[in-house]
Every structure is written in structure tokens, then in C-alpha cells.
Write a protein that holds these residues in place. Structure first.
Motif, PDB file in Angstrom:
ATOM      1  N   GLY A  23       2.668  -3.230 -34.883  1.00 38.71           N
ATOM      2  CA  GLY A  23       2.142  -4.080 -35.934  1.00 38.71           C
ATOM      3  C   GLY A  23       3.089  -5.213 -36.257  1.00 38.71           C
ATOM      4  N   LYS A  24       2.743  -5.969 -37.306  1.00 41.86           N
ATOM      5  CA  LYS A  24       3.561  -7.096 -37.751  1.00 41.86           C
ATOM      6  C   LYS A  24       3.644  -7.085 -39.264  1.00 41.86           C
ATOM      7  CE  LYS A  24       2.794 -10.540 -34.213  1.00 41.86           C
ATOM      8  NZ  LYS A  24       2.588 -11.938 -33.938  1.00 41.86           N
ATOM      9  N   TYR A  25       4.772  -7.583 -39.768  1.00 43.07           N
ATOM     10  CA  TYR A  25       4.895  -7.825 -41.205  1.00 43.07           C
ATOM     11  C   TYR A  25       5.995  -8.857 -41.428  1.00 43.07           C
ATOM     12  CZ  TYR A  25       9.200  -5.156 -41.968  1.00 43.07           C
ATOM     13  OH  TYR A  25      10.490  -4.729 -41.962  1.00 43.07           O
ATOM     14  N   MET A  26       6.014  -9.411 -42.626  1.00 47.80           N
ATOM     15  CA  MET A  26       7.014 -10.413 -42.974  1.00 47.80           C
ATOM     16  C   MET A  26       8.078  -9.766 -43.858  1.00 47.80           C
ATOM     17  SD  MET A  26       7.990 -13.501 -42.504  1.00 47.80           S
ATOM     18  CE  MET A  26       6.555 -14.292 -41.802  1.00 47.80           C
ATOM     19  N   GLU A  32       9.546 -12.642 -39.708  1.00 44.34           N
ATOM     20  CA  GLU A  32       8.499 -11.817 -39.103  1.00 44.34           C
ATOM     21  C   GLU A  32       9.082 -10.718 -38.218  1.00 44.34           C
ATOM     22  OE1 GLU A  32       4.364 -13.150 -37.626  1.00 44.34           O
ATOM     23  OE2 GLU A  32       5.623 -13.060 -35.821  1.00 44.34           O
ATOM     24  N   THR A  34       7.928  -7.734 -35.557  1.00 46.91           N
ATOM     25  CA  THR A  34       6.822  -7.328 -34.698  1.00 46.91           C
ATOM     26  C   THR A  34       7.229  -6.090 -33.913  1.00 46.91           C
ATOM     27  OG1 THR A  34       6.142  -9.629 -34.434  1.00 46.91           O
ATOM     28  CG2 THR A  34       5.289  -8.051 -32.830  1.00 46.91           C
ATOM     29  N   ASN A  70       4.416   4.751 -41.780  1.00 44.34           N
ATOM     30  CA  ASN A  70       4.333   3.301 -41.708  1.00 44.34           C
ATOM     31  C   ASN A  70       5.664   2.702 -42.134  1.00 44.34           C
ATOM     32  OD1 ASN A  70       3.255   4.199 -44.462  1.00 44.34           O
ATOM     33  ND2 ASN A  70       3.742   2.060 -44.810  1.00 44.34           N
ATOM     34  N   GLY A  72       7.336  -1.289 -43.314  1.00 40.37           N
ATOM     35  CA  GLY A  72       7.093  -2.701 -43.565  1.00 40.37           C
ATOM     36  C   GLY A  72       6.457  -2.933 -44.908  1.00 40.37           C
ATOM     37  N   SER A  73       5.304  -3.558 -44.905  1.00 42.08           N
ATOM     38  CA  SER A  73       4.628  -3.943 -46.133  1.00 42.08           C
ATOM     39  C   SER A  73       4.348  -2.725 -47.010  1.00 42.08           C
ATOM     40  CB  SER A  73       3.309  -4.636 -45.794  1.00 42.08           C
ATOM     41  OG  SER A  73       2.610  -4.942 -46.975  1.00 42.08           O
ATOM     42  N   THR A  74       4.470  -2.931 -48.315  1.00 43.16           N
ATOM     43  CA  THR A  74       4.160  -1.855 -49.257  1.00 43.16           C
ATOM     44  C   THR A  74       2.720  -1.945 -49.746  1.00 43.16           C
ATOM     45  OG1 THR A  74       5.008  -3.190 -51.078  1.00 43.16           O
ATOM     46  CG2 THR A  74       6.533  -1.611 -50.055  1.00 43.16           C
ATOM     47  N   THR A  77      -2.523  -4.055 -45.609  1.00 39.04           N
ATOM     48  CA  THR A  77      -2.516  -5.177 -44.667  1.00 39.04           C
ATOM     49  C   THR A  77      -3.551  -4.948 -43.580  1.00 39.04           C
ATOM     50  OG1 THR A  77      -0.825  -4.169 -43.261  1.00 39.04           O
ATOM     51  CG2 THR A  77      -0.050  -5.647 -45.005  1.00 39.04           C
ATOM     52  N   GLN A  79      -4.091  -5.205 -39.648  1.00 32.98           N
ATOM     53  CA  GLN A  79      -3.321  -5.245 -38.411  1.00 32.98           C
ATOM     54  C   GLN A  79      -4.296  -5.368 -37.251  1.00 32.98           C
ATOM     55  OE1 GLN A  79       0.107  -5.173 -38.056  1.00 32.98           O
ATOM     56  NE2 GLN A  79       0.279  -5.173 -40.284  1.00 32.98           N
TER      57      GLN A  79
END
Length: 186
Positions: A23-26, A32, A34, A70, A72-74, A77, A79
Motif C-alpha cells: 500500500g501507500k501512505y504519506m 510518501e 510505498t 496495518n 501508516g495512516s490512522t 484510506t 488502497q
């Protein structure tokens, strides 16, 4: 500072669970992030009675089950993961492992892709409630890919020589079907 092994990125066995992280997140500190995943696969049924009644392949779908891990993002999102066929065998390093910095060569044309939601809050609820919950992402793959696997199964069923045994021999199977790449998309 992020250590190379500070995020669970390995396809390791924990009980009967094989994990792939993609996946990806900032990230505020580094931008970023990945994660792509690479895996080999093999049949779970090598019975010569397979497809004995003239069965035909209808479609092929890859089913991936969430294990509620998981990173990254809390927040929730979207994906998108595309599935690609590897063009070269996965080659572990000298100590027989692939690491989170390993890469693999794959066909640029995806076999299929899927967009799905990842919601850490919901995942935590499933874990905390200890419910026997299965959430699966179904990714339809190109029929031509399925046709090749199906043909391998039929060759094994109707084997005329040892060369027809790829469907039942992992060492041969992985030279034909080298594996899959799970590529995070924007």
C-alpha cells in the motif's frame, strides 16, 4: 529514525497466516511511503482426478484475506493494488531470505487490480472483539493467466512424461509460474 526491520514487511509464517504488506501512505517526516509485496504460489491440490469430468475454466480470482495488521495512516484510506506476474524467479540472498529492501522483476501489464478500503479503527474493533471474522479482497485476474494454470493441471492429469508434472512439483512449477507482485498504485 526508522530501522530497516521496524515495520512488519516479511511474508513469514505466524500460525497458518502468511502476511504481505502493501500500500501507500504519506508520512509527515519522510513523505510518501510505498510497500510492494512479492510472493510465489503453488497449488494445494495435486490430485490426478482434478478436472476429470471435462471441466472448463470460467474465471480466475485471487482472494486475499485481511489479517488486520496495518501500518501508516490512522484513518480510513482507499488502497489500490495491482497484481503482476513475476518475470524472473524470486532469488533469496546468500542466507535464503528476501528483505524489505529486496525487489523483483515483474510484467508491466497487470493481471488485475482492486481498490479497497483499509480502516485501522474497524480492524482494531475486529481484533479487540475477538470475533472470528474474515474480510477478503477478491481480485479478478486475466483469464489467460488462469488458462495457463489450468493447462498445467490438465497436463499433469494426462501426464505422458515427467515433463508434464509441473503442477505437482514446486521446483518445476516456480520456473513456469515465477510468482506474483502486489504493486501499490496511486
Amino acid at each position: 529514525v526508522m530501522l530497516l526491520d521496524s515495520v512488519c514487511t516479511s511474508n513469514y509464517v505466524e500460525g497458518d497466516v502468511n502476511r504481505l504488506l502493501g500500500g501507500k501512505y504519506m508520512a509527515d517526516q519522510i513523505g510518501e511511503v510505498t510497500a510492494h509485496a512479492f510472493a510465489q504460489f503453488f497449488t494445494t491440490n495435486t490430485s490426478k482426478t482434478l478436472h476429470k469430468t471435462g471441466a472448463q475454466l470460467d474465471s480466475v480470482t485471487l482472494d486475499l484475506r485481511f489479517v488486520f495488521y496495518n501500518y501508516g495512516s490512522t484513518g480510513k484510506t482507499q488502497q489500490t493494488i495491482s497484481v503482476h506476474e513475476l518475470t524472473k524467479e524470486l532469488k533469496p540472498d546468500s542466507i535464503r531470505y528476501l528483505f524489505n529492501r529486496s525487489n523483483a522483476t515483474y510484467d508491466a501489464m497487470p493481471l488485475g487490480s482492486k481498490t479497497f478500503a483499509v480502516d485501522p479503527v474497524e480492524f482494531k474493533k475486529y481484533v479487540d472483539d475477538k470475533k472470528d471474522t474474515t474480510i477478503t479482497v477478491h481480485i479478478p485476474l486475466q483469464k489467460e493467466f488462469g488458462d495457463r494454470i489450468f493447462a498445467s493441471a490438465l497436463s499433469y492429469r494426462d501426464a505422458q512424461s515427467a515433463l508434464d508434472s509441473a503442477f505437482a512439483r514446486y521446483s518445476t512449477f516456480r520456473t513456469i509460474f515465477k510468482g506474483l507482485a502486489f504493486v501499490a498504485q496511486s
